[in-house]
Design a protein around this motif. Structure first.
Motif, PDB file in Angstrom:
ATOM      1  N   THR A   1       0.860  -1.175   0.000  1.00 11.81           N
ATOM      2  CA  THR A   1       0.000   0.000   0.000  1.00 11.81           C
ATOM      3  C   THR A   1       0.903   1.234   0.000  1.00 11.81           C
ATOM      4  OG1 THR A   1      -0.066  -0.012   2.415  1.00 11.81           O
ATOM      5  CG2 THR A   1      -1.851  -1.147   1.262  1.00 11.81           C
ATOM      6  N   ALA A   2       0.400   2.345  -0.476  1.00 15.71           N
ATOM      7  CA  ALA A   2       1.208   3.568  -0.567  1.00 15.71           C
ATOM      8  C   ALA A   2       1.552   4.128   0.802  1.00 15.71           C
ATOM      9  CB  ALA A   2       0.473   4.612  -1.402  1.00 15.71           C
ATOM     10  N   GLN A   3       0.655   3.971   1.751  1.00 11.36           N
ATOM     11  CA  GLN A   3       0.869   4.509   3.092  1.00 11.36           C
ATOM     12  C   GLN A   3       1.267   3.381   4.050  1.00 11.36           C
ATOM     13  OE1 GLN A   3       0.805   7.790   3.890  1.00 11.36           O
ATOM     14  NE2 GLN A   3       0.519   8.073   1.684  1.00 11.36           N
ATOM     15  N   PRO A   4       2.239   3.648   4.916  1.00  9.54           N
ATOM     16  CA  PRO A   4       2.624   2.621   5.887  1.00  9.54           C
ATOM     17  C   PRO A   4       1.505   2.359   6.892  1.00  9.54           C
ATOM     18  CG  PRO A   4       3.813   4.666   6.294  1.00  9.54           C
ATOM     19  CD  PRO A   4       3.029   4.868   5.046  1.00  9.54           C
ATOM     20  N   ALA A   5       1.422   1.125   7.342  1.00  8.12           N
ATOM     21  CA  ALA A   5       0.443   0.757   8.357  1.00  8.12           C
ATOM     22  C   ALA A   5       0.869   1.280   9.723  1.00  8.12           C
ATOM     23  CB  ALA A   5       0.283  -0.761   8.401  1.00  8.12           C
ATOM     24  N   GLU A   6       2.194   1.456   9.890  1.00  8.62           N
ATOM     25  CA  GLU A   6       2.722   1.909  11.179  1.00  8.62           C
ATOM     26  C   GLU A   6       4.047   2.628  10.935  1.00  8.62           C
ATOM     27  OE1 GLU A   6       3.909  -0.079  15.521  1.00  8.62           O
ATOM     28  OE2 GLU A   6       3.202  -1.354  13.892  1.00  8.62           O
ATOM     29  N   GLN A   7       4.324   3.635  11.755  1.00  9.56           N
ATOM     30  CA  GLN A   7       5.594   4.352  11.668  1.00  9.56           C
ATOM     31  C   GLN A   7       6.137   4.563  13.073  1.00  9.56           C
ATOM     32  OE1 GLN A   7       4.137   7.676   9.065  1.00  9.56           O
ATOM     33  NE2 GLN A   7       6.016   7.176   7.956  1.00  9.56           N
ATOM     34  N   LEU A   8       7.442   4.360  13.216  1.00  9.22           N
ATOM     35  CA  LEU A   8       8.107   4.562  14.496  1.00  9.22           C
ATOM     36  C   LEU A   8       9.278   5.513  14.307  1.00  9.22           C
ATOM     37  CD1 LEU A   8       8.285   0.835  15.671  1.00  9.22           C
ATOM     38  CD2 LEU A   8       6.664   2.554  16.438  1.00  9.22           C
ATOM     39  N   ALA A   9       9.501   6.387  15.286  1.00 11.33           N
ATOM     40  CA  ALA A   9      10.630   7.303  15.224  1.00 11.33           C
ATOM     41  C   ALA A   9      11.486   7.249  16.485  1.00 11.33           C
ATOM     42  CB  ALA A   9      10.149   8.733  14.982  1.00 11.33           C
ATOM     43  N   ALA A  10      10.996   6.622  17.547  1.00  9.71           N
ATOM     44  CA  ALA A  10      11.779   6.504  18.783  1.00  9.71           C
ATOM     45  C   ALA A  10      12.773   5.357  18.606  1.00  9.71           C
ATOM     46  CB  ALA A  10      10.872   6.249  19.972  1.00  9.71           C
TER      47      ALA A  10
END
Length: 172
Positions: A12-21
């Motif tokens: 999919t074009a958009q991630p299902a989840e994003q993490l930055a920590a």
């Protein structure tokens, strides 16, 4: 900034989840057998040569060698004026495995690793100070960008064994 985006397959074009920590990213990757840690870079001249870099990080490199059985380290530097930058990018963008761990420590710049795991694809952007260890035989690919600008230390068990085995699978 080190970031992790997780995409559901089919893509999919958009991630299902994003993490930055960083700690959250390292913990999630560890559950998949992928090691991510931070090394202190300290003060290094931007033009430090390979010997200077290997000497500067010798203590950390030796720790990994003892811990994991690695035997060699070298430095790779790819800049926007590198004559083979496009060919290298195209090669790295192909899904592949290695018969040994892929270990990279980013001294400068950044790069993005993609690792398909089950019905997800992990997109991890590493930056200066990040050490990544992708276990042997793990499918992955790497994007250094259209204008690559990074320096990384590679750590091997056997440099000859690090040859990529291309899977022929399409990547994102």
């Amino acid at each position: 900034m080190t970031t992790l985006s997780i995409f559901q397959l089919p893509h999919t074009a958009q991630p299902a989840e994003q993490l930055a920590a960083f700690s959250d990213i390292a913990e999630l990757l560890a559950g998949a057998g992928i090691q991510l840690e931070r090394w202190e870079i300290g003060s290094l001249p931007a033009t430090a040569d390979s010997d200077t870099l290997l000497s500067h990080f010798q203590q950390d490199i030796e720790r990994l060698k003892l811990q994991e059985g690695y035997t060699a380290a070298d430095v790779i530097r790819i800049t926007p004026d590198h004559p083979d930058k496009q060919a290298l990018r195209e090669k790295f963008l192909q899904e592949h495995t290695h018969s040994e761990d892929e270990v990279r420590f980013f001294v400068t710049g950044s790069g993005t690793f993609f690792v398909p795991l089950g019905d997800k694809v992990f997109r991890l952007t590493c930056e200066a100070g990040d050490l990544l260890r992708v276990p042997a035989n793990t499918r992955h690919w790497f994007d250094c960008g259209a204008q690559p600008d990074f320096t990384a230390i590679r750590i091997f068990t056997n440099p000859a064994g690090w040859v990529g085995h291309f899977t022929g699978q399409e990547t994102l």
